[in-house]
Design a protein around this motif. Structure first.
Motif, PDB file in Angstrom:
ATOM      1  N   ALA A 134      -5.407 -67.564 -16.227  1.00 19.90           N
ATOM      2  CA  ALA A 134      -4.407 -66.599 -16.705  1.00 19.90           C
ATOM      3  C   ALA A 134      -4.345 -66.584 -18.229  1.00 19.90           C
ATOM      4  O   ALA A 134      -4.223 -65.515 -18.844  1.00 19.90           O
ATOM      5  N   ILE A 135      -4.442 -67.745 -18.860  1.00 23.26           N
ATOM      6  CA  ILE A 135      -4.402 -67.789 -20.326  1.00 23.26           C
ATOM      7  C   ILE A 135      -5.640 -67.115 -20.913  1.00 23.26           C
ATOM      8  O   ILE A 135      -5.563 -66.414 -21.931  1.00 23.26           O
ATOM      9  N   VAL A 136      -6.801 -67.301 -20.288  1.00 20.86           N
ATOM     10  CA  VAL A 136      -8.012 -66.636 -20.771  1.00 20.86           C
ATOM     11  C   VAL A 136      -7.865 -65.121 -20.652  1.00 20.86           C
ATOM     12  O   VAL A 136      -8.251 -64.371 -21.565  1.00 20.86           O
ATOM     13  N   TYR A 137      -7.316 -64.642 -19.540  1.00 15.51           N
ATOM     14  CA  TYR A 137      -7.059 -63.203 -19.406  1.00 15.51           C
ATOM     15  C   TYR A 137      -6.144 -62.713 -20.527  1.00 15.51           C
ATOM     16  O   TYR A 137      -6.360 -61.638 -21.107  1.00 15.51           O
ATOM     17  N   PHE A 138      -5.127 -63.492 -20.827  1.00 16.63           N
ATOM     18  CA  PHE A 138      -4.169 -63.120 -21.865  1.00 16.63           C
ATOM     19  C   PHE A 138      -4.867 -63.015 -23.223  1.00 16.63           C
ATOM     20  O   PHE A 138      -4.647 -62.071 -23.981  1.00 16.63           O
ATOM     21  N   ARG A 139      -5.713 -63.995 -23.554  1.00 10.75           N
ATOM     22  CA  ARG A 139      -6.427 -63.965 -24.836  1.00 10.75           C
ATOM     23  C   ARG A 139      -7.382 -62.772 -24.904  1.00 10.75           C
ATOM     24  O   ARG A 139      -7.494 -62.108 -25.942  1.00 10.75           O
ATOM     25  N   ARG A 140      -8.074 -62.491 -23.809  1.00  9.53           N
ATOM     26  CA  ARG A 140      -9.006 -61.359 -23.812  1.00  9.53           C
ATOM     27  C   ARG A 140      -8.264 -60.035 -23.947  1.00  9.53           C
ATOM     28  O   ARG A 140      -8.744 -59.112 -24.622  1.00  9.53           O
ATOM     29  N   PHE A 141      -7.116 -59.917 -23.322  1.00  8.86           N
ATOM     30  CA  PHE A 141      -6.337 -58.677 -23.413  1.00  8.86           C
ATOM     31  C   PHE A 141      -5.920 -58.415 -24.851  1.00  8.86           C
ATOM     32  O   PHE A 141      -6.051 -57.283 -25.349  1.00  8.86           O
ATOM     33  N   TYR A 142      -5.439 -59.447 -25.529  1.00 13.69           N
ATOM     34  CA  TYR A 142      -4.954 -59.249 -26.897  1.00 13.69           C
ATOM     35  C   TYR A 142      -6.077 -59.288 -27.923  1.00 13.69           C
ATOM     36  O   TYR A 142      -5.809 -59.199 -29.118  1.00 13.69           O
ATOM     37  N   LEU A 143      -7.289 -59.376 -27.480  1.00  8.48           N
ATOM     38  CA  LEU A 143      -8.409 -59.131 -28.369  1.00  8.48           C
ATOM     39  C   LEU A 143      -8.584 -57.635 -28.612  1.00  8.48           C
ATOM     40  O   LEU A 143      -9.229 -57.225 -29.588  1.00  8.48           O
ATOM     41  N   ARG A 144      -7.984 -56.812 -27.746  1.00  8.52           N
ATOM     42  CA  ARG A 144      -8.051 -55.359 -27.876  1.00  8.52           C
ATOM     43  C   ARG A 144      -6.692 -54.729 -28.138  1.00  8.52           C
ATOM     44  O   ARG A 144      -6.631 -53.505 -28.349  1.00  8.52           O
ATOM     45  N   ASN A 145      -5.633 -55.502 -28.096  1.00 10.59           N
ATOM     46  CA  ASN A 145      -4.291 -54.975 -28.275  1.00 10.59           C
ATOM     47  C   ASN A 145      -3.530 -55.870 -29.244  1.00 10.59           C
ATOM     48  O   ASN A 145      -3.971 -56.978 -29.565  1.00 10.59           O
ATOM     49  N   SER A 146      -2.398 -55.405 -29.678  1.00 11.74           N
ATOM     50  CA  SER A 146      -1.578 -56.158 -30.623  1.00 11.74           C
ATOM     51  C   SER A 146      -0.279 -56.581 -29.948  1.00 11.74           C
ATOM     52  O   SER A 146       0.211 -55.933 -29.024  1.00 11.74           O
ATOM     53  N   TYR A 147       0.284 -57.673 -30.451  1.00  8.52           N
ATOM     54  CA  TYR A 147       1.541 -58.179 -29.916  1.00  8.52           C
ATOM     55  C   TYR A 147       2.693 -57.212 -30.205  1.00  8.52           C
ATOM     56  O   TYR A 147       3.640 -57.116 -29.411  1.00  8.52           O
ATOM     57  N   SER A 148       2.621 -56.520 -31.321  1.00  8.37           N
ATOM     58  CA  SER A 148       3.760 -55.712 -31.757  1.00  8.37           C
ATOM     59  C   SER A 148       3.949 -54.440 -30.943  1.00  8.37           C
ATOM     60  O   SER A 148       5.009 -53.828 -31.003  1.00  8.37           O
ATOM     61  N   GLU A 149       2.936 -54.026 -30.203  1.00 10.35           N
ATOM     62  CA  GLU A 149       3.048 -52.764 -29.459  1.00 10.35           C
ATOM     63  C   GLU A 149       3.066 -52.968 -27.950  1.00 10.35           C
ATOM     64  O   GLU A 149       2.938 -51.995 -27.210  1.00 10.35           O
ATOM     65  N   THR A 150       3.206 -54.186 -27.481  1.00 10.01           N
ATOM     66  CA  THR A 150       3.202 -54.455 -26.044  1.00 10.01           C
ATOM     67  C   THR A 150       4.365 -55.370 -25.682  1.00 10.01           C
ATOM     68  O   THR A 150       4.952 -56.039 -26.547  1.00 10.01           O
ATOM     69  N   ASP A 151       4.670 -55.407 -24.419  1.00 12.90           N
ATOM     70  CA  ASP A 151       5.674 -56.324 -23.877  1.00 12.90           C
ATOM     71  C   ASP A 151       4.950 -57.616 -23.508  1.00 12.90           C
ATOM     72  O   ASP A 151       4.341 -57.727 -22.447  1.00 12.90           O
ATOM     73  N   VAL A 152       4.996 -58.608 -24.394  1.00 18.66           N
ATOM     74  CA  VAL A 152       4.202 -59.823 -24.230  1.00 18.66           C
ATOM     75  C   VAL A 152       4.548 -60.570 -22.941  1.00 18.66           C
ATOM     76  O   VAL A 152       3.636 -60.980 -22.199  1.00 18.66           O
ATOM     77  N   PRO A 153       5.827 -60.810 -22.606  1.00 14.54           N
ATOM     78  CA  PRO A 153       6.108 -61.504 -21.337  1.00 14.54           C
ATOM     79  C   PRO A 153       5.597 -60.756 -20.113  1.00 14.54           C
ATOM     80  O   PRO A 153       5.139 -61.383 -19.152  1.00 14.54           O
ATOM     81  N   LEU A 154       5.661 -59.426 -20.124  1.00 15.42           N
ATOM     82  CA  LEU A 154       5.155 -58.661 -18.982  1.00 15.42           C
ATOM     83  C   LEU A 154       3.645 -58.811 -18.859  1.00 15.42           C
ATOM     84  O   LEU A 154       3.113 -58.967 -17.750  1.00 15.42           O
ATOM     85  N   VAL A 155       2.934 -58.786 -19.982  1.00 18.61           N
ATOM     86  CA  VAL A 155       1.488 -58.983 -19.951  1.00 18.61           C
ATOM     87  C   VAL A 155       1.147 -60.379 -19.442  1.00 18.61           C
ATOM     88  O   VAL A 155       0.233 -60.564 -18.629  1.00 18.61           O
ATOM     89  N   ALA A 156       1.890 -61.384 -19.898  1.00 22.86           N
ATOM     90  CA  ALA A 156       1.640 -62.757 -19.452  1.00 22.86           C
ATOM     91  C   ALA A 156       1.874 -62.904 -17.956  1.00 22.86           C
ATOM     92  O   ALA A 156       1.105 -63.573 -17.250  1.00 22.86           O
ATOM     93  N   ALA A 157       2.938 -62.278 -17.450  1.00 21.84           N
ATOM     94  CA  ALA A 157       3.207 -62.345 -16.013  1.00 21.84           C
ATOM     95  C   ALA A 157       2.100 -61.648 -15.217  1.00 21.84           C
ATOM     96  O   ALA A 157       1.690 -62.121 -14.151  1.00 21.84           O
ATOM     97  N   ALA A 158       1.602 -60.513 -15.724  1.00 20.28           N
ATOM     98  CA  ALA A 158       0.506 -59.831 -15.044  1.00 20.28           C
ATOM     99  C   ALA A 158      -0.759 -60.682 -15.040  1.00 20.28           C
ATOM    100  O   ALA A 158      -1.509 -60.687 -14.058  1.00 20.28           O
TER     101      ALA A 158
END
Length: 383
Positions: free
Chosen positions: A65-89
């Protein structure tokens, strides 16, 4: 699942240079410092770990799950997403990928509980939000869900893969050629691997190099017995030994052999029990590490990055612990409990995330963007 790491999507699509990571954080650096972004990486790993633990998921699922999270934010920014929702997904998808699925209702309920405990009380209650985020996440990952972890590498390097009789005689000989590492050092290296997921090392280096760096740190904290210097011999004992060796032995007079009729019959002693076969390598660390066909300078670079992670982690805890002194006994107890549970770290990082989001929305509003980019509507999961 791909049996060969070098033929997998992990090796061919998801190992990136440091410049790619810096480019991915260019948008977030407008609203936060580099140190604060490092805090977010540490906090996100803790958040995912708490969520997976609440869902009774294995450490393998947490790491995926942490690897998925790191890969996702390699293409997106923290400031424009709901970080807890992404982490839960990420936890929800990782549980499916590792064949330990959980119900979406359980994932949402546990995520809300973890967020409330961290002081973030805006996690959505609608289960469809998490289900929708699942599809966006898989699309951003390019449908590459197979992840290789350093846990498998460290077990193989130490010859702990399988029991003492796995693979027959050839398997036993192969394992004995592996690294000799006691349980204490192996456990310490395992903890180091867990901590590396608080950073972006999994996006830069292959898992076997991270495992070697963890082994290096494990031996640095618990040196192996084979590398310990022998205890010096005292001068008095050495002189006595030399003197006794130069003295001629005195003649030995054997006693007369007793009669066999007067000696009772004594049964022979029982043979000692067979030694317990302990699986694992038998090669000393220096010989084994020197024989590996790897770039040891790169391994030392990973070690330095891990040490930098610990320094940043410690600085975050020190900053959050330095709070104004409480005046009443109740506030003192509350502050002590918050520090012990890590609530201060959670509040600090959530405060940074909220500030980043507000600054980005203010900038977009002032520029008249109306949350649109190049005339196209933004995805629903972006704020």
């Amino acid at each position: 699942m791909a049996a060969n790491f070098y033929r997998s999507s992990h090796a061919n699509y998801h190992l990136h240079p440091r410049s790619a990571l810096a480019a991915a954080r260019a948008e977030d650096l407008k609203y936060a410092t580099e140190e604060e972004l490092g805090w977010i990486e540490i906090w996100s790993g803790t958040f995912i770990q708490k969520l997976c633990r609440g869902l009774s998921l294995r450490q393998q699922v947490t790491a995926t799950a942490i690897v998925y999270f790191r890969r996702f934010y390699l293409r997106n920014s923290y400031s424009e997403t709901d970080v807890p929702l992404v982490a839960a997904a990420c936890c929800y998808v990782a549980a499916k990928a590792e064949e330990t699925p959980v119900h979406v209702k359980s994932a949402v309920a546990e995520a809300r509980e973890v967020c409330n405990g961290m002081g973030h009380r805006t996690f959505p209650t609608d289960n469809t939000k998490l289900a929708e985020m699942e599809f966006y996440l898989i699309e951003e990952l390019d449908f590459h869900l197979i992840v290789f972890h350093p846990y498998r590498s460290i077990v193989q390097l130490c010859g702990r893969d399988g029991g003492p009789n796995a693979g027959g005689e050839q398997g036993r000989e192969r394992r004995e050629m592996m690294l000799e590492m006691d349980d204490t050092a192996l456990q310490m290296a395992w903890f180091v691997i867990n901590d590396t997921y608080r950073s972006s090392l999994c996006l830069v280096h292959p898992p076997h190099l991270i495992a070697l760096a963890a082994i290096y740190l494990g031996f640095a904290l618990h040196p192996p017995p084979s590398t310990a210097a022998p205890a010096p011999t005292s001068p008095s004992n050495s002189r006595t030994t030399r003197r006794s060796s130069l003295t001629a032995p005195s003649p030995i007079t054997l006693p007369p052999r007793p009669s066999t009729s007067a000696v009772p019959v004594v049964p022979p002693p029982a043979p000692p029990p067979p030694a317990k076969v302990v699986p694992g390598g038998k090669t000393d660390p220096i010989t084994f590490l020197a024989s590996l066909n790897v770039d040891h300078s790169l391994v030392l670079e990973i070690v330095q990055e891990i040490l930098s992670l610990y320094e940043l982690w410690n600085a975050l805890e020190v900053i959050t612990a330095a709070k104004p002194k409480a005046t009443s006994a109740g506030s003192i107890a509350a502050a002590a409990a918050a520090t012990a549970s890590g609530a201060g770290v959670d509040e600090k990082v959530i405060e940074v995330l909220e500030r980043m989001r507000k600054d980005r929305l203010r900038e977009a509003k002032e520029a008249g963007a109306e949350l649109k980019m190049a005339g196209q509507a933004r995805p629903a999961w972006k704020k």
